[in-house]
Motif scaffolding. Structure first.
Motif, PDB file in Angstrom:
ATOM      1  N   TRP A   1       0.824  -1.214   0.000  1.00 16.97           N
ATOM      2  CA  TRP A   1       0.000   0.000   0.000  1.00 16.97           C
ATOM      3  C   TRP A   1       0.858   1.264   0.000  1.00 16.97           C
ATOM      4  O   TRP A   1       0.356   2.351  -0.295  1.00 16.97           O
ATOM      5  N   ARG A   2       2.153   1.125   0.307  1.00 13.55           N
ATOM      6  CA  ARG A   2       3.043   2.291   0.353  1.00 13.55           C
ATOM      7  C   ARG A   2       3.855   2.431  -0.938  1.00 13.55           C
ATOM      8  O   ARG A   2       4.618   3.390  -1.088  1.00 13.55           O
TER       9      ARG A   2
ATOM     10  N   PRO B   1      -3.434   3.150  -1.972  1.00 10.70           N
ATOM     11  CA  PRO B   1      -3.280   2.776  -0.565  1.00 10.70           C
ATOM     12  C   PRO B   1      -4.446   1.960  -0.008  1.00 10.70           C
ATOM     13  O   PRO B   1      -4.257   1.108   0.850  1.00 10.70           O
ATOM     14  N   ASP B   2      -5.648   2.205  -0.493  1.00 15.73           N
ATOM     15  CA  ASP B   2      -6.800   1.455   0.018  1.00 15.73           C
ATOM     16  C   ASP B   2      -7.259   0.377  -0.958  1.00 15.73           C
ATOM     17  O   ASP B   2      -8.431  -0.006  -0.947  1.00 15.73           O
TER      18      ASP B   2
ATOM     19  N   PHE C   1      -9.817  -2.279  -0.338  1.00 17.29           N
ATOM     20  CA  PHE C   1     -11.143  -1.856   0.117  1.00 17.29           C
ATOM     21  C   PHE C   1     -11.700  -0.750  -0.773  1.00 17.29           C
ATOM     22  O   PHE C   1     -12.480   0.083  -0.336  1.00 17.29           O
TER      23      PHE C   1
ATOM     24  N   ALA D   1      -2.741  -2.883   6.026  1.00 19.88           N
ATOM     25  CA  ALA D   1      -3.878  -2.540   5.164  1.00 19.88           C
ATOM     26  C   ALA D   1      -4.973  -3.600   5.221  1.00 19.88           C
ATOM     27  O   ALA D   1      -6.054  -3.399   4.661  1.00 19.88           O
TER      28      ALA D   1
END
Lengths: 455, 455
Positions: free
Chosen positions: A22-23, A29-30, A33, A73
């Motif tokens: 996610w980085r 990043p999400d 979801f 995450a």
């Protein structure tokens, strides 16, 4: 062109197994979801002719120290059986495999939801049948601690019999819907299960027509002794975690011989190791991507991942010494833990080094290179009976997925190792799996008789 | 324009409550289980600015004699929580309300699935919280007989506390996703429920972000004493079944006064009687449609429906005599049964006549007429505090639904009784319901503090 082709799944929960995905620059990043992102991923997988979107699951926020948890995450994600019907509406051929636990579910719900998904998707559903050994999950379902390993597996085996029995409640041609006479179905084509076993008591019948595929595809992931045996008896795909070809060949040979022992055709189960694939235009470019990704793993995350894998808090060990030999007993996945202990011994790793390794991609098989070197490796595993295909783990999103579909898939297709188009609308057709006969209403001219009751 | 406008739901499982709907000319015999048809219905409802697609449910093939069962279109249908995510992808404003039983589910699953649906639909989910009193359902979940009425309601109340508590696991702004520092969420904005009650023990937290609506809209349908009380304490919509304005006014006044007693704003609960609506260009045309529809009810079906409603086999009674006074005690819905017994006494019906009546539309409120007479009736109920809106039951598909949307909705809009467009993207905005504050992380400047623990 080789007779045998790869089966390819995409491991999509979390969408990247890598703690730092996610980085990664250019990432989402999400992603885990983000519905529009997940729709795009599913459509990209379908463009790449993947067999299936494979959605693992946990029934809890995972138990790790807050220092690591707050960096994960995976704490927020969709329920697989709620997300996959949505993805069914934006795809037409991609298989949709959801994990559902046999430890903390009722078989009537599981049978009905997967049957619904199979109908909604036009025959693209798969059920990843797991047991839940995580204590954090147990505490969300009324218990103080996990259910013991062998009990979980006995329940899983019975659960499978009940779910498949419920799917067979109705003959495929039970529904007449004769407007003139007012008869909706033929009572002779309805079966009431009336199951009573060690763990479960379920009357039936299921209140939904038999799935389009007969049964959704049965997937499993356990590789303990009990896991291998139930897999050989019932699975049509096994998602495995051997990270070297020698171990993978041994697992493959073991499971396929167990299949023979119970009278199953060895081609009716696809063995699919998880493979963490990083694609570069050169091997060194791919390695540099992986190195950059690993550098984004926060030290706190590595220690936590290691603790989860070992089933005990690793932070209390001496970080610069080898792993202690007297680890406390655990009910967590034994096979993953044993692999880690073996790796630490073999490579003489300190606890800290082991944590960094685990914090990256969890000790999975890695394929880091060019499309050609990756295809070479897949070809070697396929030809060497170490795998029937792979469950691909993308290092970061969306680039890692796009690279695979745009660069690796065409290379596999050029070599004849992977399809250029789907064989048909159902997951079974694409994976080369037979449609199970209905055990109560068999049609021996058309269908495969699947294994049912154990022993 | 009157200040108050109608809330309109569509009762879609079965898509028509009428036993003979599937036989009606021009119909879709498998409408209940036909995905493209259901997509079309959802999109038509959205064109008509309906608040919600309301999907009831049963966890079994209903227990009726085979002579009737084989004529019932309800034996095969989708699981609501699997269908609604699919419909979320083909609509943008329509609310999506699914029934989920508190008797045969685990609250962690229910909380997570509705939260997932709420996120996937952009804030359009609703949960119809029911208890399961049907013995056929009990037998699919390990029991020999149904759970007793008051036990079910005590469990339901506790279940509600657990599910809403799990939805509040995360503050709305818990997720930071700071790529730079590697922090994904703020630990101060995570709450672990640690519930231990009479029936349930659930640790939490939930592994999904707080729903877009805070909580999905809470819907209920019970109208027994226990059902009214839990409704007054917790429901935001009640789907009721009074079939005359006097009974409806009494119910409305009772529930709204119970709300006052527990300190709730009476506008924060919408009372929605089910209404079976048949539209004609003249009243006599509408009546003729209904008469033709009723004529398609097979005699075997009527007796079976009556048996279900009474909770006992009505076929063993003298069909040409009045209903016996000494009916055996039952755990089936008491309110529906009592209404039927009352109607039979009042109208001096024989068992046979009662069966024909029940075999049609189950004793629901009927609105059979022109768009103007139907709008008159709705206006009278709305203005007279007998209803805040209706849950519409279509007599047959697709014509009954199309007629309502194309003819009745414009008439209601002309009178200012119904919106011309949606108020916003969420179900709460459209129904005029406040977004509940998070009980652990309240923001009193912005949100309504919803009722939580009982007593």
């Amino acid at each position: 062109m080789p007779a045998k082709q790869l089966v390819l799944g995409a491991f999509m929960r979390p969408v990247s197994i890598h703690t730092a995905a996610w980085r990664y620059p250019g990432g989402i990043p999400d992603a885990n979801f983000n519905l529009p992102a997940l729709v795009r991923f599913a459509q990209t997988l379908e463009r790449g002719k993947f067999d299936a979107f494979f959605m693992a699951d946990h029934l809890a926020v995972m138990n790790m120290p807050m220092a690591a948890l707050k960096r994960s995450a995976t704490v927020t994600s969709f329920d697989p059986l709620t997300l996959l019907p949505a993805l069914a509406m934006v795809t037409t051929r991609l298989g949709l495999i959801a994990t559902a636990s046999t430890t903390y579910n009722e078989p009537y719900h599981v049978a009905r939801k997967f049957a619904s998904l199979d109908h909604i998707s036009g025959g693209r559903a798969g059920w990843n049948l797991v047991t839940s050994g995580n204590p954090a999950e147990a505490m969300n379902f009324g218990l103080d601690s996990h259910v013991e390993h062998s009990t979980r597996y006995r329940r899983a085996r019975e659960f499978y019999d009940v779910v498949t029995g419920l799917w067979d409640s109705w003959a495929d041609d039970a529904f007449i819907r004769d407007v003139e006479s007012g008869q909706f179905f033929d009572p002779a084509k309805l079966h009431t299960l009336a199951h009573e076993g060690e763990f479960l008591k379920v009357r039936g019948p299921l209140n939904i027509a038999r799935p389009i595929q007969g049964w959704p595809v049965i997937v499993q992931a356990g590789s303990s002794e009990a896991g291998r045996q139930i897999g050989a008896e019932t699975a049509e795909a096994i998602f495995t975690s051997q990270n070297n070809i020698a171990d993978a060949k041994a697992f493959y040979a073991d499971v396929k011989s167990r299949m023979a022992a119970v009278g199953r055709d060895r081609d009716h189960l696809k063995i699919m190791p998880g493979a963490f694939v990083v694609v570069g235009d050169s091997v060194s470019e791919a390695q540099a991507k992986k190195k950059h990704l690993d550098s984004l793993v926060h030290p706190d995350s590595g220690m936590a991942s290691l603790s989860v894998q070992l089933g005990t808090d690793a932070a209390r060990f001496d970080l610069d010494a080898p792993l202690p030999r007297d680890l406390p007993d655990t009910n967590a996945s034994k096979s993953a833990r044993d692999r880690l202990i073996l790796k630490a011994e073999r490579e003489k790793l300190t606890v800290r080094e082991l944590a960094q390794y685990v914090g990256g991609a969890f000790g999975t098989l890695e394929m880091i290179g060019t499309p050609a070197t990756i295809a070479d490796m897949m070809e070697e595993w396929l030809g060497g009976e170490a795998a029937d295909g792979f469950n691909i783990m993308f290092p970061f999103l969306p680039a890692g997925l796009d690279d695979f579909v745009d660069k690796v898939v065409p290379e596999l297709q050029r070599r004849g190792l992977f399809r250029r188009d789907y064989a048909g609308p159902t997951l079974r057709e694409n994976m080369g799996l037979p449609r199970p006969a209905n055990r109560y209403f068999p049609d021996p001219t058309k269908e495969h008789v699947a294994p049912t009751e154990a022993g």
